[in-house]
Design a protein around this motif. Structure first.
Motif, PDB file in Angstrom:
ATOM      1  N   LEU A  10      47.558  31.524  36.401  1.00 63.62           N
ATOM      2  CA  LEU A  10      48.266  32.280  37.844  1.00 63.62           C
ATOM      3  C   LEU A  10      47.284  31.288  38.543  1.00 63.62           C
ATOM      4  CD1 LEU A  10      46.135  35.591  36.988  1.00 63.62           C
ATOM      5  CD2 LEU A  10      48.614  35.388  36.916  1.00 63.62           C
ATOM      6  N   GLY A  11      47.118  29.808  38.032  1.00 70.16           N
ATOM      7  CA  GLY A  11      46.560  29.359  38.954  1.00 70.16           C
ATOM      8  C   GLY A  11      45.543  29.768  39.955  1.00 70.16           C
ATOM      9  N   ARG A  12      44.364  30.021  38.414  1.00 62.58           N
ATOM     10  CA  ARG A  12      43.499  30.835  39.425  1.00 62.58           C
ATOM     11  C   ARG A  12      41.810  30.359  39.117  1.00 62.58           C
ATOM     12  NH1 ARG A  12      43.691  31.591  44.460  1.00 62.58           N
ATOM     13  NH2 ARG A  12      45.408  33.423  44.531  1.00 62.58           N
ATOM     14  N   GLY A  13      40.531  30.492  38.685  1.00 62.44           N
ATOM     15  CA  GLY A  13      39.324  29.834  37.986  1.00 62.44           C
ATOM     16  C   GLY A  13      39.423  31.111  36.910  1.00 62.44           C
ATOM     17  N   GLU A  14      38.429  30.744  35.803  1.00 62.80           N
ATOM     18  CA  GLU A  14      38.092  32.063  34.472  1.00 62.80           C
ATOM     19  C   GLU A  14      37.273  32.434  35.737  1.00 62.80           C
ATOM     20  OE1 GLU A  14      37.284  30.570  30.925  1.00 62.80           O
ATOM     21  OE2 GLU A  14      38.033  29.095  31.658  1.00 62.80           O
ATOM     22  N   ARG A  15      36.527  32.659  37.124  1.00 59.15           N
ATOM     23  CA  ARG A  15      34.868  33.249  37.283  1.00 59.15           C
ATOM     24  C   ARG A  15      36.189  34.235  38.281  1.00 59.15           C
ATOM     25  NH1 ARG A  15      30.056  32.764  34.568  1.00 59.15           N
ATOM     26  NH2 ARG A  15      29.388  31.072  34.355  1.00 59.15           N
ATOM     27  N   THR A  16      37.225  33.663  38.974  1.00 55.41           N
ATOM     28  CA  THR A  16      38.317  34.334  39.957  1.00 55.41           C
ATOM     29  C   THR A  16      38.278  35.685  38.774  1.00 55.41           C
ATOM     30  OG1 THR A  16      38.650  32.429  40.826  1.00 55.41           O
ATOM     31  CG2 THR A  16      39.897  34.584  41.216  1.00 55.41           C
ATOM     32  N   LEU A  17      38.693  34.979  37.741  1.00 52.77           N
ATOM     33  CA  LEU A  17      39.306  36.935  36.656  1.00 52.77           C
ATOM     34  C   LEU A  17      38.481  38.044  36.777  1.00 52.77           C
ATOM     35  CD1 LEU A  17      41.923  34.843  36.888  1.00 52.77           C
ATOM     36  CD2 LEU A  17      42.516  36.062  34.573  1.00 52.77           C
ATOM     37  N   GLU A  18      36.972  36.630  36.176  1.00 53.89           N
ATOM     38  CA  GLU A  18      35.710  37.811  35.702  1.00 53.89           C
ATOM     39  C   GLU A  18      35.402  38.469  36.939  1.00 53.89           C
ATOM     40  OE1 GLU A  18      33.270  35.270  34.539  1.00 53.89           O
ATOM     41  OE2 GLU A  18      33.758  34.269  32.601  1.00 53.89           O
ATOM     42  N   ALA A  19      35.156  38.186  38.129  1.00 55.70           N
ATOM     43  CA  ALA A  19      35.511  38.586  39.733  1.00 55.70           C
ATOM     44  C   ALA A  19      35.829  40.058  39.620  1.00 55.70           C
ATOM     45  CB  ALA A  19      34.914  37.549  40.571  1.00 55.70           C
ATOM     46  N   TRP A  20      37.747  39.634  39.715  1.00 57.94           N
ATOM     47  CA  TRP A  20      38.483  40.240  39.905  1.00 57.94           C
ATOM     48  C   TRP A  20      38.403  41.773  38.435  1.00 57.94           C
ATOM     49  CZ3 TRP A  20      43.416  36.770  40.155  1.00 57.94           C
ATOM     50  CH2 TRP A  20      43.652  36.594  40.723  1.00 57.94           C
ATOM     51  N   ARG A  21      38.289  41.058  37.344  1.00 63.73           N
ATOM     52  CA  ARG A  21      38.095  42.582  36.158  1.00 63.73           C
ATOM     53  C   ARG A  21      36.301  42.893  36.974  1.00 63.73           C
ATOM     54  NH1 ARG A  21      38.784  37.961  32.268  1.00 63.73           N
ATOM     55  NH2 ARG A  21      36.477  38.566  31.882  1.00 63.73           N
ATOM     56  N   PHE A  22      35.381  42.759  37.308  1.00 67.80           N
ATOM     57  CA  PHE A  22      34.186  43.833  37.663  1.00 67.80           C
ATOM     58  C   PHE A  22      35.119  44.517  39.049  1.00 67.80           C
ATOM     59  CE2 PHE A  22      30.461  43.628  40.439  1.00 67.80           C
ATOM     60  CZ  PHE A  22      29.569  44.263  39.598  1.00 67.80           C
ATOM     61  N   ARG A  23      35.583  43.882  39.996  1.00 65.65           N
ATOM     62  CA  ARG A  23      35.337  45.259  41.326  1.00 65.65           C
ATOM     63  C   ARG A  23      37.625  45.839  41.022  1.00 65.65           C
ATOM     64  NH1 ARG A  23      35.820  39.828  44.017  1.00 65.65           N
ATOM     65  NH2 ARG A  23      37.836  39.306  43.824  1.00 65.65           N
ATOM     66  N   GLY A  24      37.975  45.748  39.575  1.00 64.99           N
ATOM     67  CA  GLY A  24      39.081  46.460  39.413  1.00 64.99           C
ATOM     68  C   GLY A  24      40.574  45.978  39.907  1.00 64.99           C
ATOM     69  N   GLU A  25      39.860  44.807  40.082  1.00 66.43           N
ATOM     70  CA  GLU A  25      41.170  43.689  41.511  1.00 66.43           C
ATOM     71  C   GLU A  25      42.194  43.233  39.905  1.00 66.43           C
ATOM     72  OE1 GLU A  25      39.682  41.858  44.498  1.00 66.43           O
ATOM     73  OE2 GLU A  25      39.122  43.603  45.246  1.00 66.43           O
ATOM     74  N   GLY A  26      42.883  42.500  40.407  1.00 66.57           N
ATOM     75  CA  GLY A  26      44.012  41.854  39.616  1.00 66.57           C
ATOM     76  C   GLY A  26      45.276  42.175  38.029  1.00 66.57           C
ATOM     77  N   PRO A  27      44.916  41.117  37.373  1.00 70.04           N
ATOM     78  CA  PRO A  27      46.376  42.024  36.831  1.00 70.04           C
ATOM     79  C   PRO A  27      45.682  42.911  35.460  1.00 70.04           C
ATOM     80  CG  PRO A  27      45.831  39.865  35.614  1.00 70.04           C
ATOM     81  CD  PRO A  27      44.417  39.913  36.866  1.00 70.04           C
ATOM     82  N   PHE A  29      43.811  44.238  32.128  1.00 71.51           N
ATOM     83  CA  PHE A  29      43.846  43.431  30.531  1.00 71.51           C
ATOM     84  C   PHE A  29      43.169  43.716  29.508  1.00 71.51           C
ATOM     85  CE2 PHE A  29      39.651  44.362  32.713  1.00 71.51           C
ATOM     86  CZ  PHE A  29      38.735  44.819  32.737  1.00 71.51           C
ATOM     87  N   LEU A  30      42.853  43.553  28.676  1.00 74.10           N
ATOM     88  CA  LEU A  30      43.049  44.365  27.190  1.00 74.10           C
ATOM     89  C   LEU A  30      41.566  43.908  27.259  1.00 74.10           C
ATOM     90  CD1 LEU A  30      46.023  43.590  25.261  1.00 74.10           C
ATOM     91  CD2 LEU A  30      45.373  45.214  26.512  1.00 74.10           C
ATOM     92  N   ARG A  31      40.780  44.607  26.857  1.00 66.51           N
ATOM     93  CA  ARG A  31      38.926  44.469  25.826  1.00 66.51           C
ATOM     94  C   ARG A  31      38.819  45.015  24.719  1.00 66.51           C
ATOM     95  NH1 ARG A  31      34.852  44.112  28.740  1.00 66.51           N
ATOM     96  NH2 ARG A  31      35.256  44.931  30.511  1.00 66.51           N
ATOM     97  N   VAL A  32      38.961  43.677  24.280  1.00 64.78           N
ATOM     98  CA  VAL A  32      38.959  43.625  22.345  1.00 64.78           C
ATOM     99  C   VAL A  32      37.577  43.193  21.848  1.00 64.78           C
ATOM    100  CG1 VAL A  32      41.264  42.594  22.708  1.00 64.78           C
ATOM    101  CG2 VAL A  32      39.821  40.882  22.867  1.00 64.78           C
ATOM    102  N   GLY A  33      36.622  43.450  22.589  1.00 63.99           N
ATOM    103  CA  GLY A  33      35.169  43.288  21.967  1.00 63.99           C
ATOM    104  C   GLY A  33      34.744  43.505  23.124  1.00 63.99           C
ATOM    105  N   PRO A  34      33.216  43.441  22.442  1.00 68.46           N
ATOM    106  CA  PRO A  34      31.987  43.965  23.554  1.00 68.46           C
ATOM    107  C   PRO A  34      32.114  42.805  25.316  1.00 68.46           C
ATOM    108  CG  PRO A  34      31.125  44.095  21.239  1.00 68.46           C
ATOM    109  CD  PRO A  34      32.302  43.497  21.648  1.00 68.46           C
ATOM    110  N   ARG A  35      32.198  41.518  24.903  1.00 70.06           N
ATOM    111  CA  ARG A  35      32.320  40.908  25.368  1.00 70.06           C
ATOM    112  C   ARG A  35      33.466  39.855  25.615  1.00 70.06           C
ATOM    113  NH1 ARG A  35      26.447  37.917  26.147  1.00 70.06           N
ATOM    114  NH2 ARG A  35      27.866  37.209  27.862  1.00 70.06           N
ATOM    115  N   ARG A  36      35.214  40.702  25.408  1.00 72.13           N
ATOM    116  CA  ARG A  36      36.144  39.021  24.945  1.00 72.13           C
ATOM    117  C   ARG A  36      36.860  40.201  26.016  1.00 72.13           C
ATOM    118  NH1 ARG A  36      36.912  36.371  19.496  1.00 72.13           N
ATOM    119  NH2 ARG A  36      38.880  35.987  21.187  1.00 72.13           N
ATOM    120  N   VAL A  37      37.995  39.832  26.723  1.00 75.43           N
ATOM    121  CA  VAL A  37      38.843  40.246  26.898  1.00 75.43           C
ATOM    122  C   VAL A  37      40.281  39.776  26.369  1.00 75.43           C
ATOM    123  CG1 VAL A  37      37.685  41.316  28.927  1.00 75.43           C
ATOM    124  CG2 VAL A  37      38.602  39.629  29.335  1.00 75.43           C
ATOM    125  N   ALA A  38      41.106  40.210  27.135  1.00 74.98           N
ATOM    126  CA  ALA A  38      42.044  39.306  27.146  1.00 74.98           C
ATOM    127  C   ALA A  38      43.465  39.479  27.783  1.00 74.98           C
ATOM    128  CB  ALA A  38      42.833  39.961  25.103  1.00 74.98           C
TER     129      ALA A  38
END
Length: 70
Positions: A10-27, A29-38
């Motif tokens: 996506l040409g973005r930083g990992e922290r950006t994707l983390e922030a999007w997940r937290f805010r319910g934005e972005g693409p 994702f699958l939660r594959v563990g307590p602290r893992r996503v794919a």
């Protein structure tokens, strides 16, 4: 794919994707563990396609960036 791989695609930083997940934005994702996503490559591609912008439409809607509007 991992957050790192998705961020690269996506040409973005990992922290950006983390922030999007937290805010319910972005693409989706699958939660594959307590602290893992794919991310599904198909979901990433679909998410990008939905954000495709025709330059003429963007300009007409005032969405073009500064360099485009100069």
């Amino acid at each position: 794919s991992t957050t790192e791989q998705a961020a690269t695609k996506l040409g973005r930083g990992e922290r950006t994707l983390e922030a999007w997940r937290f805010r319910g934005e972005g693409p989706p994702f699958l939660r594959v563990g307590p602290r893992r996503v794919a991310y599904s490559l198909n979901d990433l591609d679909s998410w990008l396609r939905l954000r495709r912008c025709d330059p003429d439409t963007a300009r007409a809607q005032g969405l073009a960036d500064e360099q485009t509007s100069r």
